[in-house]
Scaffold this active site. Structure first.
Site, PDB file in Angstrom:
ATOM      1  N   HIS A 199       3.113  10.396  99.981  1.00 32.47           N
ATOM      2  CA  HIS A 199       3.170  11.460 100.980  1.00 32.47           C
ATOM      3  C   HIS A 199       3.134  12.813 100.275  1.00 32.47           C
ATOM      4  CE1 HIS A 199       7.290  11.071  99.519  1.00 32.47           C
ATOM      5  NE2 HIS A 199       7.517  12.303  99.943  1.00 32.47           N
ATOM      6  N   ARG A 266      18.303   3.853  91.200  1.00 27.76           N
ATOM      7  CA  ARG A 266      17.842   5.240  91.037  1.00 27.76           C
ATOM      8  C   ARG A 266      18.436   6.099  92.138  1.00 27.76           C
ATOM      9  NH1 ARG A 266      13.463   8.733  92.635  1.00 27.76           N
ATOM     10  NH2 ARG A 266      12.895  10.159  90.918  1.00 27.76           N
TER      11      ARG A 266
END
Length: 326
Positions: A199, A266
């Site tokens: 995106h 993460r």
């Protein structure tokens, strides 16, 4: 985490693109020292060539970063029942796997928060988020003003005033990409686990900080994906769609994604600097040279935000607002 069936895992997987066979043409991510006088010209070049760069000597206190990361780790380690008290996102709140309302999914859980100081946050986040966002916004505005300086734009705060406005529609997001042991077999088969699909960011500027786990990738002009080495001491900056429009395409809003893995967690924190909802977004007249045509139709940030919200992540969101030049 509950073991996933293979059909369920499949929806998070993509085929790994062919690696760039010539390592000599893999570009270096621009690294910019904000304390140096020459940073202005490097910033403009990075926005034109990449739309993405890394900054050091950014002025954001490490204590703000560390406090917020500590609280975020605690939050995402909480039982699901605790986290779900803050969801589903509407638009703010806790989300898990589902991104937006148009079918996008990712191996991610997240908190999406309003960046305004008076907003409601989960317990222990209130003051910490405000300190962090205030400091990061200051750095983002400094970058935008340095860009304006180098481009000889007046007033100097032509971009930054949109973030500083009391009605600025800025948001703050904390993403957690948990380990996925079930993925290890697929990893060997040359597939990637999508944490957050490809995106561009619709706002003016995005400021990203993550821990030392890799996963962020940017799309190069040759169509290949480049992995961004993690660096928990620096910030990564993205040009947003709105800044691309305001510079009439001179600056590039780079397409990016996050891939997760089987063994490491993460954590990333992103400030998305947006204008007020009523702000009109169009190429700046002072940037238009000679007979240069505007590449975009004028729109308000509300119109663009609504359009982006109703699209899929990978859609060319600006396509609907591009002018057809004869």
């Amino acid at each position: 985490m509950v073991a996933l069936s293979k059909p369920l895992i499949e929806q998070f997987l993509v085929k790994q693109s062919k690696p760039n066979i010539n390592p000599l043409i893999i570009p270096d991510i621009p690294l910019i020292d904000l304390s140096k006088p020459e940073s202005k010209q490097h910033l403009v070049k990075a926005c034109q060539d990449f739309g993405f760069f890394k900054v050091v000597n950014h002025g954001v206190p490490s204590k703000f970063i560390n406090k917020l990361e500590t609280e975020a780790v605690k939050f995402f380690a909480s039982p699901v029942s605790i986290k779900e008290r803050f969801g589903p996102p509407n638009p703010f709140g806790y989300g898990n796997k589902s991104i937006g309302r148009n079918g996008d999914v990712g191996w991610v859980e997240y908190l999406l928060l309003n960046a305004k100081p008076e907003s409601d946050y989960p317990e222990n986040f209130q003051g910490i988020v405000n300190d962090y966002v205030t400091s990061v916004k200051t750095m983002a505005c400094e970058i935008l003003e340095l860009l304006a300086d180098e481009m000889k734009l007046q007033p100097r705060n032509v971009f930054s005033k949109l973030l500083m406005d009391e009605q600025s529609d800025s948001v703050f997001r904390v993403n957690h990409y948990p380990p996925c042991p079930e993925f290890q077999e697929n990893e060997k088969n040359g597939r990637k686990l999508v944490g957050f699909g490809e995106h561009t960011d619709p706002q003016i500027i995005s400021v990203l900080r993550s821990n030392n786990t890799s996963g962020l990738e940017i799309l190069l002009r040759d169509g290949s994906w480049m992995s961004v080495p993690p660096d928990s001491e620096s910030f990564f900056i993205n040009v947003g769609d709105s800044l691309q429009v305001m510079t009439n395409g001179r600056f590039k809003s780079v397409k990016h994604r996050v891939v997760a893995n089987g063994t490491k967690s993460r954590l990333s924190m992103i400030y998305f600097g947006g204008p007020p909802l009523s702000e009109k977004i169009a190429p700046l007249p002072s940037l238009m040279q000679g007979e240069e045509d505007s590449l975009y139709k004028e729109f308000t940030w509300f119109e663009y935000k609504k359009s982006a919200f109703n699209s899929r992540l990978a859609d060319n969101r600006l396509g609907l607002f591009e002018k057809i030049i004869a």
